[in-house]
Design a protein around this motif. Sequence first.
Motif, mmCIF file in Angstrom:
data_model
loop_
_atom_site.group_PDB
_atom_site.id
_atom_site.type_symbol
_atom_site.label_atom_id
_atom_site.label_comp_id
_atom_site.label_asym_id
_atom_site.label_seq_id
_atom_site.Cartn_x
_atom_site.Cartn_y
_atom_site.Cartn_z
ATOM 1 N N ASP A 45 1.086 -1.868 -0.150
ATOM 2 C CA ASP A 45 0.022 -0.087 0.000
ATOM 3 C C ASP A 45 0.986 1.601 -0.442
ATOM 4 O O ASP A 45 0.331 2.344 0.492
ATOM 5 N N GLY A 46 2.063 0.861 0.083
ATOM 6 C CA GLY A 46 2.766 2.204 -0.223
ATOM 7 C C GLY A 46 3.500 2.331 1.204
ATOM 8 O O GLY A 46 3.727 1.962 1.278
ATOM 9 N N VAL A 47 4.918 3.038 0.722
ATOM 10 C CA VAL A 47 5.839 3.480 2.204
ATOM 11 C C VAL A 47 5.503 4.525 3.117
ATOM 12 O O VAL A 47 5.264 3.736 3.989
ATOM 13 N N MET A 48 5.043 5.103 2.796
ATOM 14 C CA MET A 48 3.599 6.037 3.447
ATOM 15 C C MET A 48 3.160 5.446 5.028
ATOM 16 O O MET A 48 2.653 5.366 5.461
ATOM 17 N N GLN A 49 2.129 4.640 4.190
ATOM 18 C CA GLN A 49 1.193 3.905 4.931
ATOM 19 C C GLN A 49 2.358 2.253 5.838
ATOM 20 O O GLN A 49 1.691 2.617 6.928
ATOM 21 N N ALA A 50 3.431 2.207 5.680
ATOM 22 C CA ALA A 50 4.264 1.676 6.518
ATOM 23 C C ALA A 50 4.801 2.348 7.553
ATOM 24 O O ALA A 50 5.431 1.913 8.303
ATOM 25 N N LEU A 51 5.408 3.437 7.531
ATOM 26 C CA LEU A 51 5.963 4.098 7.704
ATOM 27 C C LEU A 51 5.708 4.758 9.425
ATOM 28 O O LEU A 51 3.992 5.519 9.170
ATOM 29 N N THR A 52 6.568 4.700 10.442
ATOM 30 C CA THR A 52 5.837 5.152 11.955
ATOM 31 C C THR A 52 6.407 6.564 12.253
ATOM 32 O O THR A 52 6.181 7.607 12.877
ATOM 33 N N LYS A 53 7.387 7.242 10.580
ATOM 34 C CA LYS A 53 7.573 8.693 11.986
ATOM 35 C C LYS A 53 8.420 8.590 9.782
ATOM 36 O O LYS A 53 9.088 7.748 9.123
ATOM 37 N N VAL A 54 8.426 9.710 9.532
ATOM 38 C CA VAL A 54 8.770 10.440 8.118
ATOM 39 C C VAL A 54 8.751 12.234 8.103
ATOM 40 O O VAL A 54 7.929 13.197 8.566
ATOM 41 N N ASN A 55 10.146 12.666 7.786
ATOM 42 C CA ASN A 55 10.975 13.636 7.463
ATOM 43 C C ASN A 55 11.061 13.823 6.540
ATOM 44 O O ASN A 55 12.426 13.196 6.751
ATOM 45 N N VAL A 56 10.838 14.516 5.341
ATOM 46 C CA VAL A 56 11.701 14.982 4.527
ATOM 47 C C VAL A 56 12.529 16.649 4.632
ATOM 48 O O VAL A 56 11.108 17.822 4.441
ATOM 49 N N LEU A 57 13.755 16.745 4.193
ATOM 50 C CA LEU A 57 14.549 17.975 5.226
ATOM 51 C C LEU A 57 14.997 18.250 3.762
ATOM 52 O O LEU A 57 16.460 17.602 2.926
ATOM 53 N N LEU A 58 15.401 19.573 3.718
ATOM 54 C CA LEU A 58 15.958 20.731 2.401
ATOM 55 C C LEU A 58 17.557 21.036 3.533
ATOM 56 O O LEU A 58 17.320 21.662 4.679
ATOM 57 N N LYS A 59 18.646 20.396 2.497
ATOM 58 C CA LYS A 59 20.157 21.023 4.252
ATOM 59 C C LYS A 59 20.908 21.104 3.198
ATOM 60 O O LYS A 59 21.302 19.967 2.539
ATOM 61 N N LYS A 60 21.489 22.581 2.775
ATOM 62 C CA LYS A 60 22.539 22.183 1.830
ATOM 63 C C LYS A 60 22.623 21.891 0.589
ATOM 64 O O LYS A 60 23.140 21.025 -0.204
ATOM 65 N N LYS A 61 21.460 21.937 0.112
ATOM 66 C CA LYS A 61 20.649 21.673 -1.709
ATOM 67 C C LYS A 61 20.701 19.872 -1.468
ATOM 68 O O LYS A 61 20.443 19.133 -2.720
ATOM 69 N N THR A 62 20.980 19.275 -0.366
ATOM 70 C CA THR A 62 20.580 17.617 -0.314
ATOM 71 C C THR A 62 19.394 17.178 0.526
ATOM 72 O O THR A 62 18.864 17.981 1.209
ATOM 73 N N TYR A 63 18.389 16.798 0.236
ATOM 74 C CA TYR A 63 17.468 16.411 0.544
ATOM 75 C C TYR A 63 17.451 14.990 1.198
ATOM 76 O O TYR A 63 18.295 14.220 1.576
ATOM 77 N N ILE A 64 16.999 15.859 2.706
ATOM 78 C CA ILE A 64 17.327 14.275 3.362
ATOM 79 C C ILE A 64 16.245 13.556 4.373
ATOM 80 O O ILE A 64 15.466 14.183 4.332
ATOM 81 N N LEU A 65 15.536 11.522 4.265
ATOM 82 C CA LEU A 65 15.049 11.518 4.324
ATOM 83 C C LEU A 65 14.687 11.086 5.400
ATOM 84 O O LEU A 65 15.424 10.122 5.979
ATOM 85 N N GLU A 66 14.782 11.279 6.661
ATOM 86 C CA GLU A 66 14.100 10.579 8.033
ATOM 87 C C GLU A 66 13.076 9.896 8.142
ATOM 88 O O GLU A 66 11.684 10.507 7.799
ATOM 89 N N LEU A 67 13.644 8.402 7.637
ATOM 90 C CA LEU A 67 12.452 6.896 8.015
ATOM 91 C C LEU A 67 12.792 6.697 9.458
ATOM 92 O O LEU A 67 13.444 5.671 9.165
ATOM 93 N N THR A 68 11.745 5.935 9.788
ATOM 94 C CA THR A 68 11.316 5.012 10.735
ATOM 95 C C THR A 68 10.348 3.950 10.385
ATOM 96 O O THR A 68 9.036 4.446 9.937
#
Length: 372
Positions: A33-56
């Motif tokens: 059902d997609g990755v988002m359905q399984a995640l217990t935590k998600v943050n998408v951050l932009l830091k110095k032109k790099t997208y950081i995907l913090e996934l639990t």
Amino acid sequence: MLKNLFSSGKKPENLTQTIETFLQEYRSQCFPDGVMQALTKVNVLLKKKTYILELTLPFACQGELEDIARELVTELDIDIELSLTFAINPVRSHAIKGIKNIVAIASGKGGVGKSTTAVNIAYALMAEGAKVGILDADIYGPSIPTMLGIENQRPSSLDGKLMQPLSANGLTAMSIGFLVSDSDATVWRGPMASSAFSQMLNETAWDSAAGTAEQELDYLIIDMPPGTGDIQLTLAQKVPVAATIVTTPQDIALKDAVKGINMFDKVKVPVLGVIENMSYHICDNCGHHSHLFGQGGAQTITEQYKVDLLGQLPLNIQIREDSDAGNTTVLANTAGEITTMYRKIARNMAAQLYYQLDANSPYTVEIISLDQ
């Protein structure tokens, strides 16, 4: 999938939203059902032109998330950094300390590569981000010590009550082969074998393997003895979580695999799926796939009994040579095609454990105790 979203070739204005949409729409055996359905935590951050995907995530699946990140990098022409946390919880209650979840690797008959598969799956789960142990319950023919390359080592005890398991390249291990010789184990009667299994399961300090930091295991893999007789039933009743069946495409092996599914059903141990070993042979010269032992059998029984086909593995001499040398394939060739197959099977199995049995699974409508 992203090509379908951005067929015009223009970069979208909101890349953060695009990434989240992709995670939501992505589909696989691990993420039906997609990755988002399984995640217990998600943050998408932009830091110095790099997208950081913090996934639990609630189960081990690092390899698939790395594949997803590579696809995003390729399609969107951006830099992505993954920050993964695996919050793996026990899916069923039990009294065995130091272990969250237990999965028995079983087969209806011998000779299908069950022990080899169990060891490689254990290391594959480690590669996918989990803390893992293995218990060799094949009392009459313990082969795990040899496959791990530690057959001459012996466990110790710090308090005279609990045994300290051994560590093989970070894998926590216990086997009857560490305690008695093979010749002694083969003459044991059923009650003796069952008692030995119970002792190893319950009297091992699973969270404190020799030479490693103390840590609770996310998964304990149990290499069960082959067959579906009284000893297997007795051992299965002592395993409180779930099982995976290993078979080959041969008709006789498939019939015994069905017996294994029925055995676990009788003792209320859910079957996560079937692994088809020696599914085909790949010609070294031309790459042709030859189905030496038949074709499509495992797919048929998984459809009939409504369990997952976790994966298919080829008949490969390197797997046998690695096992005999105590140098498991997943460790010997971390980037190889066979290792990739084992890792995919391992995360499919971990995903099934979560989706079928975890209280937080999106498919869990009503919690029914299986311990009664």
